[in-house]
Design an enzyme around this catalytic site. Sequence first.
Site, PDB file in Angstrom:
ATOM      1  N   SER A   1      86.710  31.781 116.507  1.00 30.86           N
ATOM      2  CA  SER A   1      86.440  30.777 115.467  1.00 30.86           C
ATOM      3  C   SER A   1      86.298  29.417 116.135  1.00 30.86           C
ATOM      4  O   SER A   1      86.860  29.172 117.205  1.00 30.86           O
ATOM      5  CB  SER A   1      87.615  30.738 114.483  1.00 30.86           C
ATOM      6  OG  SER A   1      87.545  29.574 113.691  1.00 30.86           O
TER       7      SER A   1
ATOM      8  N   TYR B   1      96.699  30.092 113.190  1.00 29.89           N
ATOM      9  CA  TYR B   1      95.355  30.679 113.258  1.00 29.89           C
ATOM     10  C   TYR B   1      94.629  30.181 114.503  1.00 29.89           C
ATOM     11  O   TYR B   1      94.058  30.966 115.271  1.00 29.89           O
ATOM     12  CB  TYR B   1      94.580  30.309 111.996  1.00 29.89           C
ATOM     13  CG  TYR B   1      93.152  30.813 111.957  1.00 29.89           C
ATOM     14  CD1 TYR B   1      92.882  32.144 111.658  1.00 29.89           C
ATOM     15  CD2 TYR B   1      92.077  29.961 112.204  1.00 29.89           C
ATOM     16  CE1 TYR B   1      91.567  32.619 111.601  1.00 29.89           C
ATOM     17  CE2 TYR B   1      90.766  30.424 112.153  1.00 29.89           C
ATOM     18  CZ  TYR B   1      90.515  31.747 111.853  1.00 29.89           C
ATOM     19  OH  TYR B   1      89.223  32.204 111.803  1.00 29.89           O
TER      20      TYR B   1
END
Length: 216
Positions: free
Chosen positions: A156, A169
């Site tokens: 990501s 995350y």
Amino acid sequence: MAVDYGSREERWSLAGTTALVTGGSKGIGHAIVEELAGFGARVHTCSRNGAELEECRRRWEEKNLQVTASVCDVSIRADREKLMETVRETFNGKLDILVNNAGQLLFKPTTECTVEEYSNLLTTNLESSFHLSQLAHPLLIHASIAGGGSIINMSSIGGSIGYAGSAIYATTKGAMNQLTRSLATEWASDKIRVNGIAPGFVTTDMLKDFLCGLHR
Ligand SMILES: NC(=O)c1ccc[n+]([C@@H]2O[C@H](COP(=O)([O-])OP(=O)(O)OC[C@H]3O[C@@H](n4cnc5c(N)ncnc54)[C@H](OP(=O)(O)O)[C@@H]3O)[C@@H](O)[C@H]2O)c1
């Protein structure tokens, strides 16, 4: 003079190849399954929700796409071992492409995060990719695709840019980037390519949850 490159399918055929895509029932993973199968690959995918997965499998069958599916929680070691055993049996001991896509996002102030949330995200996003790559290695070595086996890790933009409220995350995705670099160098001699993709925002269920968090 106009050059005839042939159709997209003629240029990019994956006929005869095999792929495992984790988290294929929704979002980015679902699109990857359809794209790979659309180019002729046989694809196996997994997710935790068996009913959703079966509905996807049925729709893929209607579209004449060669996709098999099994329930697997990638955060559970025994599930990952069972998944790779299923893949080994389904594809006769060979695998061309592994896409470590399944992942979850936690959007929450760091001071409020629990040890369980930390552990769940680390196992779901990072440990699963590490372990599934380990398990897939003996199958990828026998890949039949030109150029050798391939691992794609779904990272990501959050793995390299700071976003307030997504520390765990971002940590998993940053570590995944380093895992990608490490395996790429370690397994190059085995003719296994390891690459990462780091999307920005893609409108999936995961993003909806993220945006809800932003407006809370
Ligand atoms: N959407 C974005 O903007 C964005 C941006 C950058 C990176 N990414 C990354 O792209 C990947 C896919 O995201 P997405 O947006 O497509 O998410 P999504 O729409 O929520 O889909 C996630 C998929 O993974 C499965 N999954 C989740 N946890 C799992 C587990 N423990 N075991 C097995 N399967 C699991 C889900 O099915 P079940 O819930 O039924 O298990 C679903 O099929 C993730 O790794 C994410 O971090 C997304």
